[in-house]
Design a protein around this motif. Structure first.
Motif, PDB file in Angstrom:
ATOM      1  N   ASP A   4       0.801  -1.174   0.068  1.00  0.00           N
ATOM      2  CA  ASP A   4      -0.010  -0.086   0.094  1.00  0.00           C
ATOM      3  C   ASP A   4       0.938   1.318  -0.001  1.00  0.00           C
ATOM      4  O   ASP A   4       1.745   1.417   0.772  1.00  0.00           O
ATOM      5  CB  ASP A   4      -1.085  -0.031   1.277  1.00  0.00           C
ATOM      6  CG  ASP A   4      -1.857   1.231   1.234  1.00  0.00           C
ATOM      7  OD1 ASP A   4      -3.063   0.847   0.473  1.00  0.00           O
ATOM      8  OD2 ASP A   4      -1.621   2.171   1.708  1.00  0.00           O
ATOM      9  N   ARG A   5       0.301   2.412  -0.832  1.00  0.00           N
ATOM     10  CA  ARG A   5       1.356   3.285  -0.976  1.00  0.00           C
ATOM     11  C   ARG A   5       0.394   4.385  -0.357  1.00  0.00           C
ATOM     12  O   ARG A   5      -0.358   4.913  -1.098  1.00  0.00           O
ATOM     13  CB  ARG A   5       1.681   3.622  -2.398  1.00  0.00           C
ATOM     14  CG  ARG A   5       2.472   2.564  -3.050  1.00  0.00           C
ATOM     15  CD  ARG A   5       3.208   3.350  -4.164  1.00  0.00           C
ATOM     16  NE  ARG A   5       2.488   3.933  -5.065  1.00  0.00           N
ATOM     17  CZ  ARG A   5       2.162   3.777  -6.257  1.00  0.00           C
ATOM     18  NH1 ARG A   5       2.272   2.536  -6.683  1.00  0.00           N
ATOM     19  NH2 ARG A   5       1.415   4.463  -6.969  1.00  0.00           N
ATOM     20  N   ALA A   6       0.616   5.208   0.678  1.00  0.00           N
ATOM     21  CA  ALA A   6       0.140   6.060   1.044  1.00  0.00           C
ATOM     22  C   ALA A   6       1.155   7.674   0.481  1.00  0.00           C
ATOM     23  O   ALA A   6       1.102   7.896  -0.464  1.00  0.00           O
ATOM     24  CB  ALA A   6      -0.410   6.444   2.583  1.00  0.00           C
ATOM     25  N   PHE A   7       1.869   8.080   1.697  1.00  0.00           N
ATOM     26  CA  PHE A   7       2.837   9.182   1.183  1.00  0.00           C
ATOM     27  C   PHE A   7       4.156   8.708   1.803  1.00  0.00           C
ATOM     28  O   PHE A   7       4.425   7.944   2.619  1.00  0.00           O
ATOM     29  CB  PHE A   7       2.474  10.340   2.137  1.00  0.00           C
ATOM     30  CG  PHE A   7       1.094  11.252   1.432  1.00  0.00           C
ATOM     31  CD1 PHE A   7       1.097  11.888   0.288  1.00  0.00           C
ATOM     32  CD2 PHE A   7      -0.186  10.695   2.135  1.00  0.00           C
ATOM     33  CE1 PHE A   7      -0.012  12.464  -0.091  1.00  0.00           C
ATOM     34  CE2 PHE A   7      -1.302  11.448   1.535  1.00  0.00           C
ATOM     35  CZ  PHE A   7      -1.122  12.122   0.383  1.00  0.00           C
ATOM     36  N   MET A  23       1.934  13.674  -5.210  1.00  0.00           N
ATOM     37  CA  MET A  23       1.004  12.633  -6.216  1.00  0.00           C
ATOM     38  C   MET A  23       1.254  11.077  -6.056  1.00  0.00           C
ATOM     39  O   MET A  23       0.735  10.174  -6.646  1.00  0.00           O
ATOM     40  CB  MET A  23       1.041  13.106  -7.416  1.00  0.00           C
ATOM     41  CG  MET A  23       2.322  12.752  -8.284  1.00  0.00           C
ATOM     42  SD  MET A  23       1.770  13.291  -9.978  1.00  0.00           S
ATOM     43  CE  MET A  23       2.983  12.122 -10.975  1.00  0.00           C
ATOM     44  N   ARG A  24       2.038  10.601  -4.927  1.00  0.00           N
ATOM     45  CA  ARG A  24       2.016   9.475  -4.590  1.00  0.00           C
ATOM     46  C   ARG A  24       2.596   8.625  -5.574  1.00  0.00           C
ATOM     47  O   ARG A  24       1.926   7.258  -5.877  1.00  0.00           O
ATOM     48  CB  ARG A  24       0.915   8.803  -3.862  1.00  0.00           C
ATOM     49  CG  ARG A  24       0.667   9.636  -2.574  1.00  0.00           C
ATOM     50  CD  ARG A  24      -0.928   9.651  -2.312  1.00  0.00           C
ATOM     51  NE  ARG A  24      -1.397   8.316  -2.271  1.00  0.00           N
ATOM     52  CZ  ARG A  24      -2.471   8.240  -3.195  1.00  0.00           C
ATOM     53  NH1 ARG A  24      -3.010   9.196  -3.794  1.00  0.00           N
ATOM     54  NH2 ARG A  24      -3.139   7.234  -3.081  1.00  0.00           N
ATOM     55  N   ILE A  69      13.997   6.283   2.109  1.00  0.00           N
ATOM     56  CA  ILE A  69      12.647   6.676   2.078  1.00  0.00           C
ATOM     57  C   ILE A  69      11.983   5.534   1.586  1.00  0.00           C
ATOM     58  O   ILE A  69      12.098   4.745   0.721  1.00  0.00           O
ATOM     59  CB  ILE A  69      12.741   7.968   1.195  1.00  0.00           C
ATOM     60  CG1 ILE A  69      11.223   8.699   1.312  1.00  0.00           C
ATOM     61  CG2 ILE A  69      12.887   7.585  -0.160  1.00  0.00           C
ATOM     62  CD1 ILE A  69      11.251  10.024   0.619  1.00  0.00           C
ATOM     63  N   ALA A  70      10.522   5.414   2.245  1.00  0.00           N
ATOM     64  CA  ALA A  70       9.618   4.658   1.718  1.00  0.00           C
ATOM     65  C   ALA A  70       8.345   5.065   1.807  1.00  0.00           C
ATOM     66  O   ALA A  70       7.780   6.082   2.357  1.00  0.00           O
ATOM     67  CB  ALA A  70       9.613   3.405   2.709  1.00  0.00           C
ATOM     68  N   MET A  71       7.250   4.254   1.204  1.00  0.00           N
ATOM     69  CA  MET A  71       5.785   4.882   1.091  1.00  0.00           C
ATOM     70  C   MET A  71       5.188   4.050   2.432  1.00  0.00           C
ATOM     71  O   MET A  71       5.325   2.961   2.639  1.00  0.00           O
ATOM     72  CB  MET A  71       5.215   4.254   0.022  1.00  0.00           C
ATOM     73  CG  MET A  71       5.713   4.899  -1.308  1.00  0.00           C
ATOM     74  SD  MET A  71       5.753   6.627  -1.517  1.00  0.00           S
ATOM     75  CE  MET A  71       4.193   7.031  -2.673  1.00  0.00           C
ATOM     76  N   GLY A  97       6.726   1.814  13.727  1.00  0.00           N
ATOM     77  CA  GLY A  97       5.418   1.539  13.288  1.00  0.00           C
ATOM     78  C   GLY A  97       5.290   0.949  11.851  1.00  0.00           C
ATOM     79  O   GLY A  97       4.218   0.954  11.300  1.00  0.00           O
ATOM     80  N   ILE A  98       6.172   1.069  11.086  1.00  0.00           N
ATOM     81  CA  ILE A  98       6.248   0.693   9.825  1.00  0.00           C
ATOM     82  C   ILE A  98       6.689  -0.836   9.401  1.00  0.00           C
ATOM     83  O   ILE A  98       7.724  -1.045   9.599  1.00  0.00           O
ATOM     84  CB  ILE A  98       6.952   1.838   8.726  1.00  0.00           C
ATOM     85  CG1 ILE A  98       6.684   1.640   7.211  1.00  0.00           C
ATOM     86  CG2 ILE A  98       8.453   1.917   9.052  1.00  0.00           C
ATOM     87  CD1 ILE A  98       7.058   2.764   6.483  1.00  0.00           C
ATOM     88  N   LYS A  99       6.020  -1.519   8.685  1.00  0.00           N
ATOM     89  CA  LYS A  99       6.429  -2.669   8.352  1.00  0.00           C
ATOM     90  C   LYS A  99       6.918  -2.532   6.730  1.00  0.00           C
ATOM     91  O   LYS A  99       6.322  -2.299   5.816  1.00  0.00           O
ATOM     92  CB  LYS A  99       5.367  -3.881   7.915  1.00  0.00           C
ATOM     93  CG  LYS A  99       4.016  -3.215   7.869  1.00  0.00           C
ATOM     94  CD  LYS A  99       2.740  -4.522   7.870  1.00  0.00           C
ATOM     95  CE  LYS A  99       1.746  -4.009   7.260  1.00  0.00           C
ATOM     96  NZ  LYS A  99       0.799  -3.339   6.982  1.00  0.00           N
ATOM     97  N   GLU A 100       8.174  -2.626   6.678  1.00  0.00           N
ATOM     98  CA  GLU A 100       8.771  -2.210   5.206  1.00  0.00           C
ATOM     99  C   GLU A 100       8.536  -3.359   4.225  1.00  0.00           C
ATOM    100  O   GLU A 100       8.424  -4.641   4.417  1.00  0.00           O
ATOM    101  CB  GLU A 100      10.468  -2.098   5.488  1.00  0.00           C
ATOM    102  CG  GLU A 100      10.801  -0.948   5.962  1.00  0.00           C
ATOM    103  CD  GLU A 100      12.222  -0.555   5.940  1.00  0.00           C
ATOM    104  OE1 GLU A 100      13.030  -0.770   4.976  1.00  0.00           O
ATOM    105  OE2 GLU A 100      12.488  -0.489   7.202  1.00  0.00           O
TER     106      GLU A 100
END
Ligand code: SF4
Ligand code: SF4
Lengths: 163, 374
Positions: A35-38, A101-102, A115-117, A149-152
């Motif tokens: 999933d791509r948010a920002f 614009m993601r 950097i990651a989404m 908090g982020i699962k890469e």
């Protein structure tokens, strides 16, 4: 009349089906790992500093020019007695989420995997009262990764995928 | 008071403004109807409210950035829009797309056609006046497809997934399984719509014989996609100039007979069955392999020259005309929008129809204003 009766049968039969709607604000479905948010910045836990070296690659590649990057000498570098091998490190970083614009380009050009989404719900639920609040600074961009908090997700490219 | 022959009432034409912010115009589109009583005498469409200069913007973007931007020109079928763009770049840069990437592209484009047509069925239902039911049903089916896109590309509408040379990354391991699962619900959805609308007498009475356009006129106006096929012209880019692997799979071009609103609806519904058939065959033949060419240059440069690539998007022929003078960005980009050409026939189709039918005609050509205005 037969056609209308059949139409009504369709609507009737959907009563017997399982509901597909979800009670959204109370229930969050699990997001796929892609999933791509920002975009957000990642935290190097080993050295306890951001991965980002402020190399400007993402800033130059961003199609909508919504990033601003400033670098500085790393105070934690080995030459000054620190434990980091990064000579330069990120000083200030802003991303204007209102303009982003993601497109994932910044993630692809980064040579340091810095950097990651964001693939969590925090990345989607961003409503604010003022657009200015959507300009994220370094601390805001790092906080999620810093807190773990982020699962890469690492994309699979150029590799035969068994089916 | 009864009008006697000596005192005929004079009638006056009335101008009514539909849009630009009107739910039945499917976006920001304005048309000025001249009506005489209930009958439409003239239609003047105004477009351009959603013009963002996408073509010009793409001239400042390199090929990787541009592919993400093409999504925005056609948000209901973004995979198809990206496909035209990346195919144009590949033609100019001389890239060979690996087999696996081609099959995956084809599956995604057909799935996108399904999701776009579901959107049409739902919105068209509302135009006809069946508020709610078909729209929500269509949304249910479309949601399943969009969830799948999200699992693959990470985004629900703006996928940015096709790259010059292949794909951004590989599909998940359970891809085939998931597509089959989605197709199962899609098949049921198509059947539901067939029973809900196609066979419904009220729906047929409302749509048959409305907004007719003959095959000759449709060709003259430059229509394409299901809108021209409904008039009986078997024009389908997938058959005329097969791209990807369309020549290797077995499917039929669906045509209508009368070219009325009902045929345009029914063509799309039948076309969805063909799409399901195509996807099933693609899944059989999808094998493991690479998804980007082995020798992919780090900075993609196109050879000088120009190319026109056309593909069959859900709404018709979506073409990209790209001029390159070398370098990593197009010198000029022109999008041939299917909706813009289809919209030209609007006047011919809606004159001498009732006001309510003019809305129906507009709905039946399935416009996406972001594609018209770009
Ligand atoms: S995702 Fe795209 S638009 Fe957003 S910051 Fe990254 S490069 Fe820029
Ligand atoms: S995020 Fe990556 S590309 Fe962007 S400045 Fe930092 S290190 Fe460079």
């Amino acid at each position: 009349m037969r056609g209308i009766a059949k139409s009504l049968m369709v609507t009737l039969s959907t009563f017997a089906r399982k509901p597909v709607t979800r009670d959204y604000p109370n229930y969050h479905r699990e997001l796929p790992e892609r999933d791509r948010a920002f975009p957000l910045l990642l935290w190097d836990k080993e050295v306890d500093e951001p991965f980002c070296t402020g190399c400007h690659a993402c800033e130059r590649a961003c199609p909508v020019e919504c990033m601003t990057v400033l670098m500085k000498d790393n105070p934690n570098h080995k030459s000054t007695g620190g434990n980091s091998s990064r000579r330069k490190i990120i000083d200030k970083f802003w991303i204007d989420y209102a303009r982003c614009m993601r497109c994932n380009v910044c993630v692809e050009v980064c040579n340091f995997d810095a950097i990651a989404m964001n693939n969590t719900w925090q990345g989607h639920e961003l409503s604010v009262h003022d657009r200015k609040d959507l300009v994220m600074d370094l601390q805001q961009l790092l906080s999620l990764s810093h807190g773990g908090g982020i699962k890469e997700w690492v994309p699979v490219v150029g590799q035969a995928n068994e089916q | 008071m009864v009008a006697s022959p000596q005192h005929e009432f004079e009638t006056q034409d009335l101008l009514i403004n539909v849009g630009p912010q009107h739910p039945s115009t499917h976006g920001v589109f304005r048309m000025v109807l001249t009506i005489d009583g209930e009958v439409v005498k003239d239609v003047v469409p105004y477009i351009g409210y959603l013009h963002r200069g996408a073509e010009k913007l793409c001239e400042t973007m390199d090929f990787r950035q541009g592919s993400g931007f093409m999504d925005r020109t056609e948000y209901l079928a973004a995979h198809n829009a990206e496909l035209s763009y990346v195919m144009a770049v590949e033609a100019l840069a001389g890239l060979e797309v690996p087999e696996r990437a081609q099959w995956i592209r084809m599956i995604l484009c057909e799935l996108n056609r399904l999701s776009s047509h579901f959107m049409f069925l739902g919105a068209f239902g509302i135009d006809v006046g069946v508020f709610g039911t078909p729209f929500i049903y269509a949304w249910r089916e479309r949601e399943a497809i969009i969830d799948l896109f999200e699992e693959i590309s990470g985004d629900r509408m703006m996928y940015a997934y096709f790259r010059p040379g292949g794909l951004a990354w590989d599909v998940p391991l359970n891809f085939k399984e998931r597509v089959r699962e989605v197709l199962k619900s899609t098949r049921q959805g198509i059947k539901d719509f067939d029973e809900l609308l196609t066979q419904n007498e009220i729906f047929r009475a409302r749509t048959e014989g409305v907004g007719t356009i003959s095959a000759e006129d449709a060709i003259d106006w430059g229509m394409s996609g299901p809108s021209i096929r409904a008039s009986g012209v078997p024009l389908d880019v997938r058959r005329e100039e097969p791209y990807l692997k369309y020549a290797d799979v077995d499917w039929d071009v669906i045509t209508g007979e009368n070219g009325d609103v009902f045929d345009r609806y029914y063509c799309r519904l039948l076309e969805m069955r063909e799409s399901v058939k195509i996807i099933e065959q693609c899944l059989e033949r999808l094998e493991s392999g690479i998804i980007v060419p082995d020798k992919m240059p780090r900075m993609l440069r196109a050879a000088p020259g120009e190319v026109y690539i056309r593909t069959e998007a859900p709404r018709g022929e979506y073409g990209i005309y790209m001029v390159s003078k070398g370098g990593n960005r197009p010198y000029r980009l022109k999008v041939r929008s299917a909706c813009l050409s289809n919209l030209q026939a609007l006047r011919q189709m809606s004159v001498d129809q009732y006001v309510a039918d003019a809305i129906l005609v507009l709905g039946s050509i399935d416009i996406v204003l972001s594609e018209v205005d770009r």
